[in-house]
Enzyme design. Structure first.
Site, PDB file in Angstrom:
ATOM      1  N   ASP A  78      -3.522   2.440  -5.536  1.00  0.00           N
ATOM      2  CA  ASP A  78      -2.362   2.505  -4.645  1.00  0.00           C
ATOM      3  C   ASP A  78      -2.147   1.241  -3.817  1.00  0.00           C
ATOM      4  OD1 ASP A  78      -4.606   2.854  -3.110  1.00  0.00           O
ATOM      5  OD2 ASP A  78      -3.799   4.491  -1.908  1.00  0.00           O
ATOM      6  N   GLU A  79      -2.913   0.175  -4.097  1.00  0.00           N
ATOM      7  CA  GLU A  79      -2.746  -1.082  -3.371  1.00  0.00           C
ATOM      8  C   GLU A  79      -2.716  -2.241  -4.355  1.00  0.00           C
ATOM      9  OE1 GLU A  79      -4.945  -1.405   0.695  1.00  0.00           O
ATOM     10  OE2 GLU A  79      -6.252  -0.283  -0.639  1.00  0.00           O
ATOM     11  N   ASP A  84       0.846  -1.192   0.000  1.00  0.00           N
ATOM     12  CA  ASP A  84       0.000   0.000   0.000  1.00  0.00           C
ATOM     13  C   ASP A  84       0.882   1.242   0.000  1.00  0.00           C
ATOM     14  OD1 ASP A  84      -2.717   1.464   0.881  1.00  0.00           O
ATOM     15  OD2 ASP A  84      -1.103   2.193   2.155  1.00  0.00           O
TER      16      ASP A  84
END
Length: 417
Positions: A105-106, A9
């Site tokens: 973003d993960e 993350d």
């Protein structure tokens, strides 16, 4: 052999990208937010310094400025964030080919087959952190587990809060997980946590230690007989059970629907203004279907009311005689459906979806309409807009004051590129 899964993350992703692009912001509170003059003026990302002032994601920009008047507000640049995300994906893929995006973003990584090349899971996590930091100046937190669910909770509950940004949660550490409040479990929000509290369930362990049949019984009492699947999902999550593999998402052959929604800059209450938006949405849905080689048989249309607090609105669908990807046919069905169910109250979000998808390689010819000519014309229009920009050819209605096509052509996902 037990799987080894990472959930990586990127911390305050949008804000981190902006800080990397502006070294002068290094020690200053930065947020990425939409246009303050519009309803989209909310915080999309806040850097750790801004969070120290109490600024949170999804709060209104005015509230954030009240907490931190010296806040630096940056308008989002979605294309830049997408480019950096793709760059980071390339870094992940240098360690394993099993990389599954979870959000911009993960991403999940299955590094089971990489341990003999790069070292332990913790060593791989540190290498990933270092490589991303050097190449993008973005800090990454990594949760490690034997499945995706435990890796996700390892990231959210522990890796995001410790100094190393790395945490391992496996079956042997379930007691540690079970001590956590139920609202920290993945998939449980504040509203569901309140429901659990009324069921005398306060920790993740309270769910895990209940017999599944008893959890189902309690949820049936509260939510009705259709809650069994949700109960089983919560029970498996609490026990760290998740057999789903990490799947690289490169193919979309199982796509079931294509839709487009638009949050409007103001309340729309006039029928003719709404028709302009429905046409623009139908155009976008048709274009995407044609680009992917799909037609659809089911058209859905709906809206959300201007009063977000009351949650008003509707979404309805109708089945067409024949599948289509022609803008006019999608629009006519969506328009008819919308006005049949709209109560005349102002709306703030409108959506159109085409589902029941099938290949457009075969279709039914008709005696009364020259659909092939229409299809050829739309393919040419799509090609021109693809080459010269989405506003190279516009319908005349998109020049009206109520239209949004020109404004949205400069955006991705409702935010500026």
């Amino acid at each position: 052999m037990q799987r080894v899964i990472l959930l990586a993350d990127c911390q305050s992703f949008y804000a981190s990208v902006e800080k990397a692009a502006h070294p002068e912001y290094k020690d200053r509170p930065v947020v990425v937010a939409g246009d303050p003059a519009r309803r989209s003026g909310i915080i999309l990302a806040a850097c750790p310094i801004a969070k120290q002032y109490g600024v949170t994601t999804a709060e209104r920009l005015g509230e954030a400025l009240g907490k931190c008047p010296e806040l630096i507000v940056v308008r989002p640049r979605m294309q830049t964030y997408i480019d950096v995300s793709i760059q980071i994906t390339g870094i992940y893929e240098s360690f394993t080919d099993l990389v599954e995006p979870f959000s911009i973003d993960e991403q999940f990584l299955d590094v089971t087959g990489s341990l003999s090349y790069f070292g332990s899971a913790e060593e791989i996590a540190r290498q990933i952190q270092h490589k991303i930091q050097v190449e993008t100046n973005v800090w990454t937190r990594v949760g490690i587990g034997p499945n995706k669910m435990l890796a996700k909770m390892a990231t959210d509950i522990w890796a995001k809060k410790n100094g190393s940004g790395i945490f391992t949660l496996d079956e042997e550490g379930l007691e540690l997980l079970w001590e956590q409040p139920v609202q920290k479990m993945y998939g449980v929000g504040s509203r569901m946590a309140a429901h659990f509290a009324r069921m005398n369930i306060h920790t993740i362990g309270d769910i895990a230690k209940l017999p599944l049949a008893e959890l189902k019984r309690r949820m049936r009492v509260r939510f009705g007989k259709n809650s069994d699947i949700q109960a089983e999902l919560y029970w498996q999550t609490a026990r760290g059970i998740d057999p789903s593999p990490v799947r690289p998402r490169t193919l979309f052959d199982d796509q079931q629907a294509l839709g487009h929604q638009m949050t409007l800059p103001r309340d729309y209450g006039r029928k003719e203004d709404i028709d302009v938006i429905l046409l623009e949405l139908s155009e976008e849905v048709g274009r995407r279907c044609r680009a992917k080689g799909y037609m659809g048989r089911v058209v859905s249309a709906g809206a959300r009311g201007a009063d977000y607090e009351r949650g008003t609105g509707f979404y309805r669908q109708t089945t067409l005689p024949d599948p289509t990807n022609i803008t006019k046919e999608i629009y006519e069905s969506a328009r008819r459906l919308f006005h049949l169910h709209w109560d005349g109250q102002p709306v703030r979000r409108i959506g159109v979806t085409l589902s029941g998808l099938c290949s457009d390689s075969e279709y039914q010819l008709t005696l009364f309409d020259n659909k092939e000519k229409t299809r050829r014309l739309e393919r040419v229009t799509d090609a021109i807009n693809s080459r010269f920009g989405r506003t190279a050819l516009l319908r005349a209605s998109s020049k009206l004051d109520s239209a949004q096509a020109h404004e949205r052509s400069a955006k991705i996902g409702g935010h500026y590129k």
